[in-house]
Design an enzyme around this catalytic site. Structure first.
Site, mmCIF file in Angstrom:
data_model
loop_
_atom_site.group_PDB
_atom_site.id
_atom_site.type_symbol
_atom_site.label_atom_id
_atom_site.label_comp_id
_atom_site.label_asym_id
_atom_site.label_seq_id
_atom_site.Cartn_x
_atom_site.Cartn_y
_atom_site.Cartn_z
ATOM 1 N N GLU A 275 11.796 0.278 8.621
ATOM 2 C CA GLU A 275 12.314 1.617 8.951
ATOM 3 C C GLU A 275 12.293 2.513 7.718
ATOM 4 O OE1 GLU A 275 15.901 1.338 11.235
ATOM 5 O OE2 GLU A 275 15.095 -0.276 12.458
ATOM 6 N N GLU B 69 16.065 8.151 15.982
ATOM 7 C CA GLU B 69 17.499 8.044 15.679
ATOM 8 C C GLU B 69 17.833 8.526 14.263
ATOM 9 O OE1 GLU B 69 17.972 3.884 16.424
ATOM 10 O OE2 GLU B 69 17.689 3.348 14.338
ATOM 11 N N SER C 249 4.208 -3.034 -3.326
ATOM 12 C CA SER C 249 4.048 -4.003 -2.247
ATOM 13 C C SER C 249 4.085 -3.211 -0.958
ATOM 14 C CB SER C 249 5.188 -5.013 -2.279
ATOM 15 O OG SER C 249 6.379 -4.366 -1.899
ATOM 16 N N GLU D 97 14.406 -3.611 15.384
ATOM 17 C CA GLU D 97 14.400 -4.411 14.149
ATOM 18 C C GLU D 97 13.574 -5.681 14.393
ATOM 19 O OE1 GLU D 97 17.617 -3.586 15.539
ATOM 20 O OE2 GLU D 97 17.237 -1.638 14.652
ATOM 21 N N HIS E 36 20.958 -4.761 27.014
ATOM 22 C CA HIS E 36 20.969 -4.610 25.556
ATOM 23 C C HIS E 36 21.587 -5.839 24.902
ATOM 24 C CE1 HIS E 36 22.219 -2.435 21.659
ATOM 25 N NE2 HIS E 36 20.932 -2.641 21.639
ATOM 26 N N HIS E 37 20.854 -6.423 23.965
ATOM 27 C CA HIS E 37 21.376 -7.529 23.156
ATOM 28 C C HIS E 37 21.319 -7.111 21.692
ATOM 29 C CE1 HIS E 37 19.893 -10.711 26.312
ATOM 30 N NE2 HIS E 37 20.982 -10.078 26.720
HETATM 31 C C1 NOJ Z 1 19.547 0.117 15.841
HETATM 32 C C2 NOJ Z 1 18.627 0.504 16.946
HETATM 33 O O1 NOJ Z 1 17.393 0.942 16.442
HETATM 34 C C3 NOJ Z 1 19.302 1.551 17.780
HETATM 35 O O2 NOJ Z 1 18.417 2.019 18.773
HETATM 36 C C4 NOJ Z 1 20.565 0.993 18.370
HETATM 37 O O3 NOJ Z 1 21.239 2.003 19.067
HETATM 38 C C5 NOJ Z 1 21.484 0.461 17.276
HETATM 39 N N1 NOJ Z 1 20.771 -0.418 16.406
HETATM 40 C C6 NOJ Z 1 22.653 -0.300 17.856
HETATM 41 O O4 NOJ Z 1 22.190 -1.451 18.492
HETATM 42 CA CA CA Z 2 16.467 0.430 14.204
#
Ligand code: NOJ
Ligand code: CA
Length: 660
Positions: A169, A460, A182, A436, A365-366
């Site tokens: 990111e 985001e 790197s 991630e 969502h996990h």
């Molecule tokens: C990072 C994610 O990229 C985002 O989309 C999510 O809302 C937050 N983590 C919380 O899980």
């Molecule tokens: Ca993220």
């Protein structure tokens, strides 16, 4: 798909002298050339395109704790072959993919008779190779180092992000190759001749991610280690991912390359009709704007009531999915996660029932918060079973923070964890959208329920980061991160500045685009799942513009890059899978731009209704982002269209065929 394997005489030359052996192979169109060299007991390769050297003599080999497969006594070419076949993508940027390459294999033996198998495949759009160590006795192997290098004959402009072992990111840097310390892959370069080259890998399975480290002449492969420093641990055969050098005469060729997909195994799922590309909304942007929260308090976003409100709005506008974050126990401390138990103000069964009644599905969502080994792994099968029972068709996974057992996100242990999740998804018919994640390497061909991933500095960041994503960011991504696979970037911001959400004093977070550019991203930023990230009330302010999002397809028959310059501008046209309609997205960086495109791709003899969603006069990402205009016109094949993009702007075009 029928695989046609031609018995074919490779354009192969062979020279021999006491000290060196060389083998030369060409791509089917004869433009790309690879030379494999055995000299001084070591293996090297070189790549040329139409006589121009792209990769100079660069080393090959693997060093294990148990033996060294980088110093050999004898190297023999043992087979050559040619493949020319077609296969169909279940979903994608295009339906039909041509897989056409020449290949060869070598056996390299050490003085102790330990054997390395080297395989090269040469395509018209690039060169790839991998290693195999066949280990019939199933002995344990510890890989200490992969000797692969990519040396360049010059010091080209390079787009890269630092090789953080836990994150992708980051904002891309453009420097000369010599400035790269790197880098993650894909790392993309433009040579003086204009030839574009991107280094990446394909089919990353049970191995560590390849990062790149400056070696003075180019870069060396630097595998992400285990916590104990070993790079790859293996009992049984070791097969490395393919090392790929994607080659194009221009930036657009890189985007159109299918080599990485072709190097992956065909789909292994017996049934695929449950896999659904879709547009989705979410109880999500609210949390990033801090107007709602994940944990259970008075600001809790994931309530039954709010989810139903969202479903009402989303279903009315043709969305098929609703992501709800913060629905399950654990958000107070990002610990003690329970992946099957909802907070008591969120009735997951009722919300999913209501979604289905309205033609939608929840997207589960996990978020693991990095608690992977000790919290998620023990619960994940039950978590997938729950979604399966409720008919939830997809899950977004998340891995914020360090991994609880000390391993890196991009090391072999996590590569295998991500794969375990993909396998569970296949078993329980729940598609995966990973955040991630480990980077994409074309595995979507083998596991088409692996719809998309983040692994990018997504939308985001515009809600809370300083700096937010600059206008050039989205014009770099198609040629870097985008070459790896679909991106869950979450476009569709209709409010560019936010009151009261400054996370750093004095630095307002903001979206650095015009409104029209947000529409264009649905075409330029490829994904089979596209979110409309913003809040319903913001979409209600611009219903005419929102209408583009509610109709844009997510599955394409064909894609054509119309013009491209990395970090500057990018225009792509895509044909819908289900209708004869075409869509065009065009984006620019902070500079305004006039571009002319020709509608050569339209069907001969047909008329199309063109709806053009573009930046208005004086539009500007910073000062007039909401300035847009929409126009309609009849067009046909061969017509010319003038695109005028504002600073930080873009354009979105819908071409609907009439008189079908
Ligand atoms: C990072 C994610 O990229 C985002 O989309 C999510 O809302 C937050 N983590 C919380 O899980
Ligand atoms: Ca993220």
């Amino acid at each position: 798909m029928k695989r046609i394997v031609l018995v074919f005489l490779l354009a192969l030359s062979f020279c021999f002298s006491a000290s060196a052996k060389e083998w030369v192979l060409h791509s089917p169109d004869n433009k790309n050339e690879v030379k494999v060299i055995f000299t001084g007991g070591k293996l090297f390769y070189e790549i040329k395109r139409e006589g121009e050297t792209l990769i100079t003599k660069s080393s090959l080999g693997l060093t294990f704790k148990q033996f060294d497969l980088s110093q050999f006594k004898q190297v023999k070419q043992v087979s050559t072959n040619s493949v020319n076949e077609k296969w169909e993508m279940i979903w994608g940027e295009q339906k039909e993919v041509v897989n056409n390459y020449h290949e060869a294999q070598w056996n390299a033996l050490t003085k102790n008779k330990d054997k390395l198998v080297l395989e090269f495949r040469i395509f018209n759009d690039g060169v790839s190779f991998r290693y195999k160590v066949l280990n019939d006795e199933g002995k344990h192997l510890d890989l200490l180092d992969e000797k692969t290098a990519f040396n360049l004959p010059e010091n080209p402009e390079t787009w890269w992000i630092h090789a953080d072992y836990d994150s992708y990111e980051l904002l891309y840097q453009k420097t000369q190759l010599s400035e790269v310390d790197s880098a993650h892959t894909p790392m993309t370069m433009e040579l003086n001749s204009g030839v574009h080259v991107s280094i990446h890998e394909a089919a990353l399975i049970d191995y560590a991610s390849m990062t790149l480290k400056n070696n003075g002449q180019g870069v060396d492969c630097d595998l992400v280690p285990w916590a104990d420093g070993i790079k790859v641990k293996k009992d049984g055969d070791l097969i490395s991912p393919w090392r790929t050098v994607i080659i194009g005469d221009n930036a657009g060729d890189l985007v159109e390359s299918t080599m990485v997909l072709n190097l992956n195994e065909p789909n292994v799922l017996k049934e695929t009709d449950w896999i659904q590309p879709m547009r989705y909304m979410g109880i999500w942007w609210d949390m990033h704007l801090n107007t709602r929260g994940w944990k259970k308090d008075e600001k809790h976003g994931a309530t039954t009531e709010y989810a139903k409100e969202y479903i009402d709005f989303a279903s009315k506008n043709g969305f098929e999915g609703l992501l709800v974050e913060g629905w399950n126990i654990g958000w107070e401390k990002w610990d003690n996660w329970n992946f099957t138990e909802a907070y008591d103000d969120f009735d997951i069964e009722e919300v999913q029932r209501y979604a289905q009644e309205n033609g939608m599905t929840l997207i589960g969502h996990h978020e693991t918060g990095g608690k992977v080994a000790y919290q998620y792994e023990p619960q994940m099968e039950e978590a997938f079973k729950l979604y399966h029972r409720l008919g939830i068709k997809a899950v977004k996974t998340g891995y914020v923070g360090k991994i609880d057992n000390g391993e890196y996100h991009h090391g072999q242990w996590m590569v295998n964890h991500y794969q375990r999740v993909v396998d569970l998804g296949a078993k329980y018919k729940v598609a995966i959208i990973a955040h991630e994640p480990i980077k994409a390497t074309g595995l979507r061909r083998t596991y088409p329920h692996f719809l998309a991933r983040e692994g990018v500095r997504g939308q985001e960041y515009n809600a809370w980061a300083y700096p937010s994503n600059p206008p050039e960011h989205t014009v770099i991504l198609p040629f870097t991160r985008g070459l790896a696979g679909p991106i869950d970037f979450t476009p569709g911001a209709f409010r560019m500045t936010f009151d009261g959400t400054y996370r750093e004093e004095g630095y307002p977070s903001r979206v650095s685009t015009t409104l029209a550019k947000q529409l264009a991203l649905y075409v330029t930023m490829y994904s089979p799942v596209q979110m409309a990230c913003d809040l319903p009330k913001h979409y209600e302010e611009f219903p005419e513009m929102f209408q583009f999002i509610t109709h844009v397809p997510v599955n394409w028959e064909e894609s054509k890059v119309l013009n491209a310059s990395i970090g500057e501008y990018y225009t792509v046209a895509r044909k819908d899978r289900d209708t004869p309609n075409w869509y065009i997205g065009s984006i620019t960086n902070e500079n305004s731009r006039d571009l002319t495109i020709q509608l050569d791709f339209l069907e001969e003899g047909k008329m199309y209704q063109m709806t053009h969603f573009e930046d208005g006069e004086n539009a500007d990402w910073e000062f007039e982002p909401y300035n847009y205009r929409i126009s309609n016109k009849m067009v046909k094949k061969g017509d010319t269209v003038q695109l005028t993009l504002a600073p930080g702007g873009g354009t979105a075009i819908r071409l609907e065929q009439i008189n079908r």
